[in-house]
Design a protein around this motif. Structure first.
Motif, short mmCIF file in Angstrom:
data_model
loop_
_atom_site.label_atom_id
_atom_site.label_comp_id
_atom_site.label_asym_id
_atom_site.label_seq_id
_atom_site.Cartn_x
_atom_site.Cartn_y
_atom_site.Cartn_z
N TYR A 275 0.84 -1.20 0.00
CA TYR A 275 0.00 0.00 0.00
C TYR A 275 0.87 1.25 0.00
O TYR A 275 0.63 2.21 -0.73
CB TYR A 275 -0.92 -0.03 1.22
CG TYR A 275 -1.61 1.27 1.51
CD1 TYR A 275 -1.25 2.04 2.62
CD2 TYR A 275 -2.62 1.75 0.67
CE1 TYR A 275 -1.88 3.25 2.88
CE2 TYR A 275 -3.25 2.96 0.94
CZ TYR A 275 -2.88 3.70 2.05
OH TYR A 275 -3.49 4.90 2.31
N LEU A 276 1.94 1.24 0.80
CA LEU A 276 2.82 2.39 0.87
C LEU A 276 3.53 2.63 -0.46
O LEU A 276 3.68 3.76 -0.92
CB LEU A 276 3.88 2.19 1.98
CG LEU A 276 3.33 2.26 3.40
CD1 LEU A 276 4.36 1.73 4.39
CD2 LEU A 276 2.95 3.70 3.75
N ASN A 279 1.31 4.15 -2.76
CA ASN A 279 1.19 5.57 -2.43
C ASN A 279 2.26 6.39 -3.11
O ASN A 279 2.03 7.51 -3.55
CB ASN A 279 1.29 5.77 -0.91
CG ASN A 279 -0.07 5.74 -0.26
OD1 ASN A 279 -1.07 5.59 -0.94
ND2 ASN A 279 -0.12 5.91 1.05
N LYS A 282 1.16 6.83 -6.54
CA LYS A 282 0.06 7.80 -6.57
C LYS A 282 0.59 9.21 -6.41
O LYS A 282 0.16 10.14 -7.08
CB LYS A 282 -0.91 7.49 -5.41
CG LYS A 282 -2.36 7.76 -5.76
CD LYS A 282 -3.35 7.08 -4.83
CE LYS A 282 -3.28 7.59 -3.41
NZ LYS A 282 -4.42 7.12 -2.60
N LEU A 283 1.55 9.34 -5.51
CA LEU A 283 2.14 10.64 -5.24
C LEU A 283 2.81 11.19 -6.48
O LEU A 283 2.71 12.38 -6.80
CB LEU A 283 3.17 10.48 -4.12
CG LEU A 283 3.43 11.68 -3.23
CD1 LEU A 283 3.62 11.20 -1.81
CD2 LEU A 283 4.66 12.42 -3.68
N GLN C 191 -0.61 15.66 -2.44
CA GLN C 191 0.64 14.93 -2.16
C GLN C 191 0.95 14.95 -0.67
O GLN C 191 1.36 13.93 -0.10
CB GLN C 191 1.80 15.57 -2.93
CG GLN C 191 1.80 15.23 -4.40
CD GLN C 191 3.00 15.81 -5.12
OE1 GLN C 191 3.50 16.86 -4.75
NE2 GLN C 191 3.45 15.13 -6.16
N ILE C 194 -1.09 12.36 1.18
CA ILE C 194 -0.58 10.98 0.99
C ILE C 194 0.70 10.77 1.81
O ILE C 194 0.87 9.77 2.50
CB ILE C 194 -0.29 10.71 -0.50
CG1 ILE C 194 -1.58 10.81 -1.30
CG2 ILE C 194 0.33 9.33 -0.68
CD1 ILE C 194 -1.37 10.66 -2.79
N GLN C 195 1.58 11.79 1.71
CA GLN C 195 2.86 11.63 2.38
C GLN C 195 2.67 11.51 3.89
O GLN C 195 3.22 10.62 4.53
CB GLN C 195 3.77 12.82 2.05
CG GLN C 195 5.18 12.63 2.53
CD GLN C 195 5.80 13.93 3.03
OE1 GLN C 195 5.15 14.83 3.50
NE2 GLN C 195 7.11 14.01 2.90
N LYS C 197 0.05 10.68 5.61
CA LYS C 197 -0.62 9.44 6.01
C LYS C 197 0.38 8.28 5.99
O LYS C 197 0.43 7.47 6.91
CB LYS C 197 -1.80 9.17 5.07
CG LYS C 197 -2.70 8.07 5.58
CD LYS C 197 -4.09 8.15 4.98
CE LYS C 197 -4.04 7.77 3.51
NZ LYS C 197 -5.38 7.48 2.97
N SER C 198 1.16 8.26 4.90
CA SER C 198 2.11 7.15 4.77
C SER C 198 3.14 7.17 5.90
O SER C 198 3.46 6.13 6.47
CB SER C 198 2.84 7.22 3.42
OG SER C 198 1.91 7.22 2.38
#
Lengths: 286, 327, 438
Positions: A275-276, A279, A282-283, C191, C194-195, C197-198
């Motif tokens: 998932y990471l 991400n 996605k980023l 972005q 997402i960052q 959260k990750s």
């Protein structure tokens, strides 16, 4: 005259020199082979000679492998070729006699054989004679008062009479060496019979025991063996953990706890890792 | 100035990247190359070859004089799965400590029949004395073929395995040489091939053919031993297959070792054949380090009513050697 | 903005000076020598080591344990300090992440050096048995490598974007690489969401994964019967030991990097003070587990245990044991209790001693136990009763340490070791607070 004597002298000297030098030249002295042979008769089974060839070389006992042996039947003083065999790499050979009915015995009802080795470049020739009379053992399982016995009778086949006061050994067939049962010295009575108690609880595959009654290495009769299959043993139970899931099993039998719990952990952690990484993708796109 | 800086920086980066790439690629190929090399150096023979004669001594022979023989095999074919074992059997050994006088014939026979060339024998006779007041004794130890083997539990690649017939064997074509099994074994019975075993190839080939198996069968350990893998006593399944007792059992002149099938409840030392359960009961058999829970398959009879003096064995005792080396 | 430009200039990676090139070449030479020794080991077999059937594991394994322990610093600084809201960690986190990644990667490499048949490496995957602790190790180490890398990478993205702009004129190729790795970071809201959260997920995950890593490492020993290893205490003992080793390594590396890159304004005495207190805490916890591990068995004085303890307290390994315990544990605790001890330079020396003592502590854990098995050592050459690493082992081990330092050096060279974006954000916040206050 003198010339003749001189020539004879000369030849004598020449001959002796030749003999001496050849005896010196003969560096290899042939070793002696010791042949051992045992006659074995299994009731309702094979009849054979158990042959072994050995030698003492350099003060060590070795097996003489791959030598050819000829077996002769001695009838009326004459040696008749009966068969041949070769020793295996352990110096042993099993020579099977098809049946005794086709062989001639002598006047005393004794069968006579000679096993001979005609020698080769390393070994001198050797021979061994075997003589035996034909005997039978009739053995059977008897149950009396729910106690099991083996009774066996030793009979001289030609005279059809029982042989008394001879030691018969009773034993159970086992993997390496047989397990003796009964008294240490079990002599046949006047009827040529012995009776041996079989103790309870001797284990056997599916409860089957192969019980042997043996006349061991008799001077007259050789070795005679009767085998009785008796289903009176204690059945063997497989106690091994081979089929179970244990910590020492191969991976196809991993304990369930180890299969479930660690795999759950791995899947959840790596699921999150994937998932990471997604991400990150996605980023990059956003 | 600025351009020079950029150039030198660029060059440095270039060099760095190239170097990194080269290192990575060569790193990948290194192991393969080295393993091939190591295979070749074994064959890099001089003109002379070392051979082991049938009585265990090592001699030098010109390689040109040695030819491979194709001997027909006369032994019984394998009729069971190698990892499962001989059906309906559970092998046990009983060691009678009252009879052992450290003759070491067992060790010599084992070393010879498994072509052991290292410095650590698979069968060792320990000089034991638990405390000052208790009696010293000689204790022959083989692999105990435990029913709860710690070594099998920790092997990461299933190279050592426990069979239905009780034997714990090693597949030395799979072993990765991590030595975790050696760390786990409380009986210190496993040995490691730290370098090339240098066993003679021709003799090994003959033995493999005679016993009808490929080289590297778990049932005939040491044929051959492989560099970087573990070895240990295997209870001689190659002999058992032919109805013969393990080599240590037949070699012992004092009848110390009894071997047999626990399911048949019978053990024999070649001369005496006895009921296993009765032997243990009558002579108070026990196992080493029972408290660890390994459930070994080797039982010991305590050294009571000794037939020989302990001191008689001291003559043969060598604290620092268990494998005889050629001169 | 002037502040921001100064910030950027201070924190951006700079070219290697003469010292840097010398240092890197030195490390590369050591690595090449180690590589040659390793190839020799592959050809001849491990007989080139001094390991034999009794001392069957040696410094390859204790070195491996050291690397695994040091890699715990990532979990500690980044995750634990983050989750406890210790904001002073900001200038330290990147170095911690770098050390963590370098250490765990080297752990993976070092354990393969100990395998006598590395050509059969794939067997560990094809034939893996879940019952074996080594299989657990094979699973957890790659997991931790990936997590450490992500822990380094996610917070790095904004800084990579900043550096791309910074180097655009000065060094276009470098700028291009920064650009590629920054994954088109623009600082947009999407972005950032997402960052953040990750990073939160990683920070949460890396603590249990880090603890499991140290635990499995301990279980490699405590799943055997051996005296000195068969201890129920081993897993927490290893976890706390990793805490000590990790923080010690962090302090040492930070001091050097701070000096070389002149970052005294960003990593201040305050940070060292805090790190000093953290190290004291770590050492106290480790001391507690050491007492449980070494003092309590002496109470019942079982024969096997006493053989082990005697060799450590008064026997062959006594000098080493007392060095690692007093020098590596008790002395740091005492020295760090004083404020003067928590100044940067003393901290550097303390950190160095802690790291060296940590390395030798693992040696003291691995070797003595193997030399007193249950059955007496008989029938083997006299040299097998002892163990000291051979030249090959030393060269290879030092090469792995050099490789770890090389990875750290290269990452420190090219990455901003103090997070630029975050520092800028925090300074903005501080400035805003000051403005609003005044």
């Amino acid at each position: 005259m003198k010339n003749q004597i001189n020539i004879r002298h000369f030849f004598l000297v020449l001959l002796s020199v030749f003999c001496i030098t050849t005896s010196f030249a003969q560096k290899k002295k042939k070793d002696k082979v010791r042949l051992k042979a045992q006659y074995v008769k299994i009731m309702d089974g094979e009849i054979y000679f158990d042959i072994s060839a050995g030698a003492r070389v350099n003060r060590k006992n070795i097996d003489v492998a791959n030598i050819d042996l000829t077996i002769f039947n001695k009838i009326n003083g004459k040696k008749v070729k009966f068969g041949k065999t070769t020793t295996n790499m352990h110096g042993k050979s099993k020579f099977i006699l098809k049946s005794l009915s086709k062989i001639e015995a002598d006047s005393t009802n004794t069968y006579n054989f000679v096993i001979s080795f005609k020698g080769n470049e390393s070994f001198k020739k050797a021979s061994k004679s075997i003589s035996f009379k034909d005997a039978n053992i009739e053995a059977k399982l008897v149950t009396k008062d729910s106690i099991n016995y083996i009774t066996a009778t030793l009979i001289d086949k030609e005279k059809n009479s029982p042989i008394s006061d001879v030691i018969l050994t009773t034993q159970i067939q086992r993997l390496f060496k047989p397990l003796k049962i009964g008294d240490e010295f079990n002599n046949t009575d006047k009827n040529g019979t012995i009776s041996v108690l079989i103790e309870e609880g001797i284990p056997g595959v599916d409860g089957n025991l192969a019980i042997e009654v043996v006349l061991i290495d008799s001077d007259v009769y050789g070795t005679v063996k009767a085998i009785v299959n008796a289903p009176i043993g204690k059945p063997i139970v497989d106690e091994s953990t081979f089929d179970q899931r244990t910590m020492w099993s191969p991976r196809n039998k991993t304990p369930l706890f180890l299969l479930i719990f660690p795999n759950l952990l791995i899947i959840s952690v790596w699921g999150l890792i994937i998932y990471l990484i997604l991400n990150l993708v996605k980023l990059k796109k956003s | 100035m600025k351009n020079n800086n950029t150039d030198s920086r660029r060059k440095f980066l270039d060099k760095g990247l190239k170097f990194g790439l080269i290192t990575a690629i060569s790193g990948i190929g290194l192991t393969k190359l080295a393993s091939k090399l190591s295979a070749q150096t074994a064959k890099n023979s001089d003109d002379k070859m070392e051979l082991m004669t049938t009585d265990g001594t090592i001699i030098q022979v010109d390689s040109s004089e040695v030819m491979e023989m194709d001997l027909p095999s006369k032994e019984a074919p394998l009729n069971h799965d190698i990892r499962e074992g001989i059906p309906n059997r559970k092998f046990v050994m009983v060691v009678d400590l009252a009879k052992c006088k450290n003759a070491l014939k067992c060790q010599t026979a084992c070393n010879k029949h498994h072509y052991i060339t290292g410095d650590n024998a698979w069968l060792k006779v320990y000089k034991m004395q638990e405390s000052k007041e208790t009696a010293p004794y000689w204790m022959p130890t083989t692999c105990q073929h435990c029913d709860q083997p710690a070594c099998v539990t920790v092997c990461p690649v299933d190279a050592t395995f426990k069979r239905r017939d009780g034997l714990v064997l090693i597949d030395n074509t799979r072993c990765i040489g991590c030595r975790f099994c050696m760390a786990a074994c409380p009986y210190s019975t496993r040995v490691f091939n730290w370098g090339e075993p240098n066993q003679d190839e021709v003799t090994l080939n003959m033995d493999a053919v005679n016993h009808q198996h490929e080289m590297s069968s778990p049932e005939h350990a040491g044929i051959p031993s492989i560099k970087g893998t573990v070895d240990k006593c295997d209870f001689c399944p190659h002999s058992i297959q032919n109805g013969e007792l393990p080599h240590c059992v037949t070699a012992c002149p004092n009848g110390v070792f009894y071997f047999g099938d626990k399911y048949e409840d019978t053990v024999t030392n070649g001369e005496e054949t006895l009921r296993f359960s009765k032997l243990l009961k009558d002579k108070a058999g026990y196992r080493i380090m029972e408290g660890l829970g390994t459930e070994p398959s080797v039982y010991y009879l305590p050294p009571v009513d000794r037939l020989v003096n302990f001191e008689d064995g001291l003559e043969q005792y060598n604290e620092f050697q268990s494998v005889e080396k050629p001169e | 903005m002037k502040n921001y430009d100064k910030l950027l200039n201070d924190l951006a990676p700079k070219k290697f000076g003469k010292r840097g090139v010398l240092w890197t070449s030195f490390l590369i030479i050591i690595i090449i020598i180690g590589l040659i020794a390793y190839i020799d080991q592959l050809i001849k077999g491990q007989e080139v080591t001094n390991m034999r059937d009794y001392a069957l594991w040696g410094i390859y394994i204790s070195n491996f344990v050291f690397f695994v322990a040091t890699s715990f610093v990532g979990s500690v600084t980044v995750a634990i300090l983050r989750l406890t809201n210790n904001s002073w960690r900001t200038p330290l986190v990147r170095i911690a992440e770098i050390i963590s990644l370098a250490a765990i990667v080297m752990a993976g490499i070092t354990i393969m050096i100990d395998m006598a048949r590395p050509d059969r490496l794939l067997n560990l995957f094809i034939h893996a048995r879940l019952q074996s602790p080594i299989t657990w190790d094979v699973i957890i180490i790659p997991t931790y490598i990936v997590l450490s890398f992500l822990l380094l990478y996610f917070p790095l993205l904004p800084d990579l974007a900043i550096l791309k702009k910074y180097f655009k004129e000065k060094s276009p190729t470098l700028s291009k690489w920064y650009g590629i790795f920054s994954l088109n970071w623009t600082g947009s809201k999407a972005q950032k969401i997402i960052q953040e959260k990750s990073i939160k997920i990683i920070a949460l995950m890396i603590i249990p994964v880090g603890i499991i890593l140290q635990t499995i490492d301990a279980w490699l020993f405590s799943t055997t019967y051996r005296i000195g290893w068969d201890s129920t205490n081993f897993a927490p003992y290893f976890i706390s030991g990793a805490f000590v080793a990790g923080v010690g390594a962090l302090i040492t590396v930070i001091y050097i990097v701070r000096r070389v890159k002149k970052l005294e304004n960003y990593i201040t005495d305050f940070h060292f003070d805090k790190l000093g207190k953290l190290l004291t805490l770590a050492c106290l916890i480790y001391l507690y587990f050491n007492i449980n591990e070494y003092l309590i068995p002496a109470f019942t004085a079982k024969k096997g245990e006493m053989v082990h303890l005697d060799t450590l307290f008064t026997g062959h390994y006594a000098p080493l044991f007392w060095f690692v315990t007093i020098g590596g544990l008790i002395f740091p605790i005492i020295a760090l209790l004083f404020k003067k001890g928590r100044k940067p330079l003393p901290m550097f020396f303390i950190g160095l001693i802690v790291v060296i003592a940590s390395w030798w502590k693992r040696y003291v854990i691995v070797t003595p136990t193997l030399l007193h098995p249950f059955l007496p050592i008989q029938g083997v050459p006299e040299s097998w009763h002892h163990y000291f690493p051979s030249l090959h082992e030393w060269l290879i081990t030092i090469a792995t340490l050099a490789m770890a330092l090389l990875i750290i050096t290269i990452l420190v060279r090219y990455l901003p070791i103090i997070p630029i974006q975050r520092t800028a954000d925090e300074q903005e916040l501080l400035k805003n607070n000051k403005n609003t206050k005044s």
